[in-house]
Scaffold this active site. Structure first.
Site, PDB file in Angstrom:
ATOM      1  N   LYS A   1      44.829  42.362  33.514  1.00  0.00           N
ATOM      2  CA  LYS A   1      44.725  43.042  32.219  1.00  0.00           C
ATOM      3  C   LYS A   1      44.476  44.535  32.436  1.00  0.00           C
ATOM      4  CE  LYS A   1      41.917  43.236  28.057  1.00  0.00           C
ATOM      5  NZ  LYS A   1      40.917  42.633  27.199  1.00  0.00           N
TER       6      LYS A   1
ATOM      7  N   GLU B   1      40.128  42.740  43.606  1.00  0.00           N
ATOM      8  CA  GLU B   1      40.708  41.555  44.254  1.00  0.00           C
ATOM      9  C   GLU B   1      42.222  41.539  44.086  1.00  0.00           C
ATOM     10  OE1 GLU B   1      38.121  41.617  42.291  1.00  0.00           O
ATOM     11  OE2 GLU B   1      36.588  40.167  42.909  1.00  0.00           O
TER      12      GLU B   1
ATOM     13  N   GLY C   1      40.506  38.576  28.644  1.00  0.00           N
ATOM     14  CA  GLY C   1      41.082  37.959  29.848  1.00  0.00           C
ATOM     15  C   GLY C   1      41.053  36.443  29.801  1.00  0.00           C
ATOM     16  N   ARG C   2      39.913  35.881  29.406  1.00  0.00           N
ATOM     17  CA  ARG C   2      39.788  34.412  29.415  1.00  0.00           C
ATOM     18  C   ARG C   2      40.481  33.764  28.228  1.00  0.00           C
ATOM     19  NH1 ARG C   2      35.332  37.291  28.842  1.00  0.00           N
ATOM     20  NH2 ARG C   2      34.003  37.120  27.022  1.00  0.00           N
TER      21      ARG C   2
ATOM     22  N   LYS D   1      30.251  44.038  40.657  1.00  0.00           N
ATOM     23  CA  LYS D   1      31.475  44.761  41.070  1.00  0.00           C
ATOM     24  C   LYS D   1      31.095  46.146  41.570  1.00  0.00           C
ATOM     25  CE  LYS D   1      34.653  42.974  37.527  1.00  0.00           C
ATOM     26  NZ  LYS D   1      35.405  43.373  36.347  1.00  0.00           N
TER      27      LYS D   1
HETATM   28  O1  F6P Z   1      35.271  40.237  36.081  1.00  0.00           O
HETATM   29  C1  F6P Z   1      35.540  39.583  34.910  1.00  0.00           C
HETATM   30  C2  F6P Z   1      36.907  39.883  34.408  1.00  0.00           C
HETATM   31  O2  F6P Z   1      36.904  41.091  33.730  1.00  0.00           O
HETATM   32  C3  F6P Z   1      37.402  38.749  33.539  1.00  0.00           C
HETATM   33  O3  F6P Z   1      36.956  38.814  32.253  1.00  0.00           O
HETATM   34  C4  F6P Z   1      38.866  38.874  33.690  1.00  0.00           C
HETATM   35  O4  F6P Z   1      39.514  37.718  33.279  1.00  0.00           O
HETATM   36  C5  F6P Z   1      38.962  39.133  35.172  1.00  0.00           C
HETATM   37  O5  F6P Z   1      37.861  39.967  35.450  1.00  0.00           O
HETATM   38  C6  F6P Z   1      40.232  39.775  35.647  1.00  0.00           C
HETATM   39  O6  F6P Z   1      40.444  41.007  35.045  1.00  0.00           O
HETATM   40  P1  F6P Z   1      41.863  41.692  35.058  1.00  0.00           P
HETATM   41  O7  F6P Z   1      42.812  40.789  34.363  1.00  0.00           O
HETATM   42  O8  F6P Z   1      41.675  42.997  34.369  1.00  0.00           O
HETATM   43  O9  F6P Z   1      42.281  41.884  36.499  1.00  0.00           O
END
Ligand code: F6P
Length: 559
Positions: A212, A218, A281-282, A522
């Site tokens: 997102k 990661e 995201g979720r 983080k």
């Molecule tokens: O660290 C939590 C979070 O922000 C989640 O809410 C989200 O789904 C995930 O990290 C991944 O985020 P992104 O889609 O921005 O890489």
């Protein structure tokens, strides 16, 4: 952003009456069922293709009445309507919460305009782009750099950008197009990427970088690792000796709300699929984050998936509260967390294809409702956010069910099963699915009704062992069934839990759509990088525990 102060739910009349009611309630499911032959019917709710039997919960009609009053006191239906209308109910981020708009059918009337944008038009424009791309990959029109069709789609993402797609892929694998499979890389542990791509052919592999924010360590690290793997392997085999960018363009696409960052990463924005900051995201598996699903399962299956979500949205939006499944299940969860001190909730799917569903729900529920501050900035006034966990039956039965049956804690459990198996199999004359379902039915029966000391004695059990073999019963369960696990039914199930989570958050006064609690870790991981890299001055700044742990690593690393 400051929000108007919200009332303390624990000071409301329904809360106080529920406390009183709980003090007087002596749950007795055996008697309740004996005295009321219609109890199952009374507490069974149909929502779309899902039938949920709530009768084995610790509730009476009076409990339900009071819980519904509690929902009124918290204005659950009003806040639900605000969410569907696109009001900024995600207060701490000042955003609308519109995952429900992702599954509105094309041409819905009246159309949804929020913050000056025609949301329906935006959603369907992106969906059309995703479907067009999916069709091109599926038909072989889109090829890798050497002209070979794509056989493996690798989704690189984490959290909501991974758990939804991987869970849904595992659930719906039987709908995948022959010759097309999906894999998923999420963990920054280098093992994940290394082992996932090890046996892949780079010429037939397509990576989808799903993030997102397009700023997640990661995902961006794994994307770079995979990019290097792709280019190295293509060169080693002599399959492609031309430009790196051309190869990347054929083997990498992206999904993000930050299309500028996608371009900066080196992925052609033409090959990027967008979504919007009003999708958490979720809550994003039904956005372009599901591109891997649209490719492997196909646009038709993805459309069905979205239709399933929408059917549950409509149920949540329009069914009267006393027959509204997300409202009732959300209220029951509050009932157990706040009045029975339940700290966890088991989700037990009797379908191997749902083996990642509990993990998916962990993010959905715990990242949403694991909060101690309310949306007006004041502390919560009661316990929130139970721990969700589970494994598919019958594996769980032979592992942790002992604690659910005879432990000291109340663990409400949702049992999920389907009338028809994905793979009808016989063992001699025995239908294996029948055996499986017999277990499903038996477990909720045992948990509800238990086994008395007299029943144990009647089996001739030695008196000394009788107490150990007694089952108290009155262990609450909800049984959810559907005809079979289809894309639509999966969409309905996910939306059901999304809305249950929302109902609980609303009762507790929680903004279920932010996740500030993941930020500190983080940040510290970034700050610790120099010390972990061996900078002794930085290491010396650390507390003795962190310093000790990093030193252990530095002293022993050999590669
Ligand atoms: O660290 C939590 C979070 O922000 C989640 O809410 C989200 O789904 C995930 O990290 C991944 O985020 P992104 O889609 O921005 O890489």
């Amino acid at each position: 952003m400051s929000a108007p102060q919200i009332p303390d739910i624990t000071s409301t009349d329904p809360w106080k009456e529920l406390e009183q009611h709980k003090a007087e309630l002596a749950p007795d499911l055996r008697t309740w069922f004996n005295e009321d032959p219609d109890r199952a019917e009374e507490f069974t709710v149909q929502a779309g293709d899902l039938v949920a039997d709530l009768s084995k919960n610790l509730l009476t009609p009076r409990t339900r009445e009071l819980l519904l009053q509690l929902a009124d006191a918290a204005d659950v239906e009003g806040r639900r309507d605000s969410m569907f209308a696109g009001e900024h109910i995600n207060v701490t981020e000042d955003r609308a919460v519109l995952h429900t708009a992702l599954r509105r059918p094309e041409g819905s009337e009246p159309s949804l305009r929020v913050d000056g944008q025609d949301i329906d038009e935006d959603v369907h424009e992106v969906l059309a782009k995703v479907y067009d791309f999916a069709d091109r990959v599926r038909s072989g029109e889109w090829t890798g750099i050497t002209g070979r069709p794509i056989e493996t789609v690798v989704n690189i993402g984490i959290g909501g950008s991974d758990l939804g797609p991987v869970m849904a892929y595992e659930a719906l694998k039987t709908f995948a197009q022959d010759g097309l499979t999906a894999r998923f890389i999420s963990n920054i542990d280098p093992t994940d990427a290394a082992e996932t791509v090890a046996d892949l052919d780079p010429e037939t592999t397509l990576f989808i970088v799903a993030s997102k924010t397009f700023g997640t360590l990661e995902t961006l690290t794994n994307a770079r690792v995979c990019r290097t793997w792709l280019l190295d392997r293509l060169k080693e085999s002599g399959a492609h000796e031309g430009s790196d960018n051309e190869a990347v363009a054929k083997h990498f696409v992206a999904v993000s709300t930050a299309l500028d960052k996608v371009e900066a990463f080196g992925i052609d924005p033409e090959n990027a699929f967008g979504f919007w900051n009003w999708v958490g995201g979720r809550y994003s598996v039904d956005s372009a984050i599901g591109t891997s699903l649209a490719i492997v399962l196909g646009p038709d299956a993805f459309e069905e998936f979205l239709a399933g979500f929408h059917a549950m949205d409509e149920h949540f939006r329009t069914a009267p509260a006393e027959k509204n499944l997300p409202i009732l299940m959300g209220l029951l969860n509050v009932w157990y967390v706040n009045f029975f001190d339940a700290s966890s909730h088991a989700v037990l799917p009797y379908d191997q294809h749902l083996h990642r569903f509990p993990a998916y729900l962990q993010q959905l529920t715990m990242e949403s409702n694991g909060k101690s501050v309310r949306w007006d900035g004041t502390p919560v006034t009661t316990q929130t956010g139970e721990i969700f966990w589970g494994e598919p039956g019958t594996n769980g039965q032979h592992a942790f069910y002992q604690l659910i049956h005879q432990g000291t804690r109340v663990i409400p459990a949702d049992f999920i099963a389907f009338a028809n198996p994905s793979h009808p199999v016989k063992d001699g004359d025995t239908d294996v699915h029948e055996l499986f379902l017999a277990n499903f039915f038996a477990q909720t029966k045992a948990l509800a009704f238990g086994k008395t000391a007299d029943e144990v004695r009647a089996e001739g059990t030695d008196e000394a062992v009788v107490p150990a073999r007694v089952f108290s019963g009155n262990r609450p369960t909800t049984s959810i069934m559907a005809p079979e696990l289809t894309p639509s039914v999966l969409g309905q199930l996910i939306a059901l839990y999304e809305h249950i989570t929302f109902v609980q958050g609303t009762i507790w006064g929680i903004d279920s759509f932010d996740q500030w609690g993941v930020e500190l870790g983080k940040q510290l991981a970034k700050d610790l990088a120099p010390a972990v890299g061996g900078d002794t001055a930085a290491l010396d700044q650390e507390d003795s525990s962190t310093k000790g742990l990093i030193s252990y690593y530095l002293d022993r690393r050999t590669r």
